[in-house]
Design an enzyme around this catalytic site. Structure first.
Site, mmCIF file in Angstrom:
data_model
loop_
_atom_site.group_PDB
_atom_site.id
_atom_site.type_symbol
_atom_site.label_atom_id
_atom_site.label_comp_id
_atom_site.label_asym_id
_atom_site.label_seq_id
_atom_site.Cartn_x
_atom_site.Cartn_y
_atom_site.Cartn_z
ATOM 1 N N PRO A 9 0.790 -1.227 0.000
ATOM 2 C CA PRO A 9 0.000 0.000 0.000
ATOM 3 C C PRO A 9 0.824 1.279 0.000
ATOM 4 O O PRO A 9 1.848 1.380 0.683
ATOM 5 C CB PRO A 9 -0.818 -0.099 1.296
ATOM 6 C CG PRO A 9 -0.139 -1.134 2.117
ATOM 7 C CD PRO A 9 0.509 -2.077 1.150
ATOM 8 N N ASN A 10 0.346 2.216 -0.781
ATOM 9 C CA ASN A 10 0.880 3.583 -0.903
ATOM 10 C C ASN A 10 2.188 3.668 -1.678
ATOM 11 O O ASN A 10 2.679 4.757 -1.959
ATOM 12 C CB ASN A 10 1.039 4.243 0.480
ATOM 13 C CG ASN A 10 -0.271 4.306 1.227
ATOM 14 O OD1 ASN A 10 -1.234 4.833 0.687
ATOM 15 N ND2 ASN A 10 -0.339 3.739 2.410
ATOM 16 N N ARG A 17 4.881 10.862 -2.850
ATOM 17 C CA ARG A 17 4.554 10.716 -1.428
ATOM 18 C C ARG A 17 5.766 11.026 -0.537
ATOM 19 O O ARG A 17 6.843 10.485 -0.770
ATOM 20 C CB ARG A 17 4.149 9.257 -1.248
ATOM 21 C CG ARG A 17 4.106 8.750 0.150
ATOM 22 C CD ARG A 17 4.110 7.217 0.162
ATOM 23 N NE ARG A 17 3.809 6.772 1.501
ATOM 24 C CZ ARG A 17 4.124 5.564 1.967
ATOM 25 N NH1 ARG A 17 4.733 4.687 1.201
ATOM 26 N NH2 ARG A 17 3.826 5.243 3.197
ATOM 27 N N TYR A 22 10.924 9.027 1.235
ATOM 28 C CA TYR A 22 10.946 7.966 0.219
ATOM 29 C C TYR A 22 11.606 8.378 -1.098
ATOM 30 O O TYR A 22 11.710 7.562 -2.007
ATOM 31 C CB TYR A 22 9.515 7.469 -0.041
ATOM 32 C CG TYR A 22 8.864 6.899 1.207
ATOM 33 C CD1 TYR A 22 9.370 5.744 1.796
ATOM 34 C CD2 TYR A 22 7.782 7.527 1.811
ATOM 35 C CE1 TYR A 22 8.800 5.217 2.954
ATOM 36 C CE2 TYR A 22 7.196 7.013 2.963
ATOM 37 C CZ TYR A 22 7.717 5.855 3.531
ATOM 38 O OH TYR A 22 7.148 5.344 4.672
ATOM 39 N N ASN A 71 8.078 -5.333 -0.448
ATOM 40 C CA ASN A 71 7.920 -4.208 0.471
ATOM 41 C C ASN A 71 6.418 -4.123 0.742
ATOM 42 O O ASN A 71 5.660 -3.618 -0.090
ATOM 43 C CB ASN A 71 8.441 -2.911 -0.150
ATOM 44 C CG ASN A 71 8.361 -1.750 0.829
ATOM 45 O OD1 ASN A 71 7.736 -1.849 1.875
ATOM 46 N ND2 ASN A 71 8.991 -0.631 0.464
ATOM 47 N N ALA A 74 2.938 -0.622 5.156
ATOM 48 C CA ALA A 74 2.445 -0.685 6.542
ATOM 49 C C ALA A 74 1.917 -2.074 6.914
ATOM 50 O O ALA A 74 1.860 -2.421 8.099
ATOM 51 C CB ALA A 74 1.369 0.371 6.752
ATOM 52 N N GLU A 95 12.306 -9.347 2.689
ATOM 53 C CA GLU A 95 11.531 -8.144 3.055
ATOM 54 C C GLU A 95 12.427 -6.926 2.875
ATOM 55 O O GLU A 95 13.567 -6.926 3.348
ATOM 56 C CB GLU A 95 11.101 -8.278 4.531
ATOM 57 C CG GLU A 95 10.419 -7.040 5.067
ATOM 58 C CD GLU A 95 10.098 -7.168 6.554
ATOM 59 O OE1 GLU A 95 9.757 -8.262 7.043
ATOM 60 O OE2 GLU A 95 10.191 -6.129 7.236
ATOM 61 N N HIS A 97 12.660 -2.443 2.875
ATOM 62 C CA HIS A 97 12.080 -1.129 3.166
ATOM 63 C C HIS A 97 12.986 -0.056 2.601
ATOM 64 O O HIS A 97 14.224 -0.177 2.685
ATOM 65 C CB HIS A 97 11.906 -0.928 4.675
ATOM 66 C CG HIS A 97 10.993 -1.942 5.258
ATOM 67 N ND1 HIS A 97 9.637 -1.895 5.080
ATOM 68 C CD2 HIS A 97 11.258 -3.082 5.943
ATOM 69 C CE1 HIS A 97 9.088 -2.955 5.658
ATOM 70 N NE2 HIS A 97 10.052 -3.692 6.178
ATOM 71 N N ARG A 104 12.614 5.295 12.863
ATOM 72 C CA ARG A 104 11.318 5.967 12.791
ATOM 73 C C ARG A 104 10.434 5.581 13.988
ATOM 74 O O ARG A 104 10.936 5.087 14.984
ATOM 75 C CB ARG A 104 10.672 5.643 11.431
ATOM 76 C CG ARG A 104 11.551 6.095 10.262
ATOM 77 C CD ARG A 104 10.916 5.803 8.924
ATOM 78 N NE ARG A 104 9.667 6.547 8.748
ATOM 79 C CZ ARG A 104 8.772 6.262 7.792
ATOM 80 N NH1 ARG A 104 9.004 5.267 6.933
ATOM 81 N NH2 ARG A 104 7.661 6.972 7.685
HETATM 82 C C1 DQA Z 1 8.099 1.300 4.244
HETATM 83 C C2 DQA Z 1 8.084 1.556 5.746
HETATM 84 C C3 DQA Z 1 6.702 1.328 6.323
HETATM 85 O O1 DQA Z 1 6.699 1.553 7.727
HETATM 86 C C4 DQA Z 1 5.694 2.253 5.689
HETATM 87 O O2 DQA Z 1 4.407 2.000 6.159
HETATM 88 C C5 DQA Z 1 5.741 2.200 4.188
HETATM 89 C C6 DQA Z 1 7.037 2.118 3.529
HETATM 90 C C7 DQA Z 1 9.461 1.636 3.603
HETATM 91 O O3 DQA Z 1 9.685 1.200 2.485
HETATM 92 O O4 DQA Z 1 10.278 2.330 4.206
HETATM 93 O O5 DQA Z 1 4.719 2.300 3.528
HETATM 94 O O6 DQA Z 1 7.855 -0.081 4.024
#
Ligand code: DQA
Length: 139
Positions: A9-10, A17, A22, A71, A74, A95, A97, A104
């Protein structure tokens, strides 16, 4: 070699964003670059904001691909269902990020997925994805 990248998501809004966290590159542009760097690897890409669709994709590729770089955004911190899907498939999952989640908010420090993954890469910007791919190539 076939590798699937899955973004949750996102992450469709990369480049738009929260740029200070990011970055300003879109994932589509990054993907072009990544595929050029690894012409010998078939890199597939999937993004969804929907938890069940991420699970469907894991099921779809998780018995035939050589590696999955995910990735889960959240959902990393909340989704037992995605953790179960990773445990259910044969393909190893890394995994990743973009941000260093450990620098954070505290709720980002825990991952439901990590214990079912081969490893975790965090904090290297978009290069986190390349590092995951590099590991699959080397192993
Ligand atoms: C993320 C870190 C997550 O906590 C966050 O919700 C994201 C992006 C990252 O790539 O740093 O959406 O996965």
């Amino acid at each position: 070699m076939k590798i699937q990248i899955i973004n949750g998501p996102n992450l469709n809004l990369l480049g738009v964003r929260e740029k200070s966290i990011y970055g300003s590159a879109s994932f589509d542009d990054y993907l072009i670059d990544l595929r050029k760097q690894y012409p010998q690897v078939e890199i597939s890409y999937y993004q969804s904001n929907v938890e069940g669709e991420l699970i469907n994709k894991l099921h779809q590729v998780g018995f035939s691909y050589d590696g999955i770089v995910i990735n889960a955004g959240a959902y990393t911190h909340t989704s037992i269902a995605i953790a179960d899907a990773i445990a259910a498939i044969n393909t190893p999952v890394i995994e990743v990020h973009i941000s260093n989640v450990y620098k954070r908010e505290e709720f980002r420090h825990s991952s439901m997925l990590a214990s079912n993954c081969k490893g975790v890469i965090a904090g290297f910007g978009l290069d986190s994805y390349r590092l995951g791919i590099e590991n699959f190539i080397k192993s």
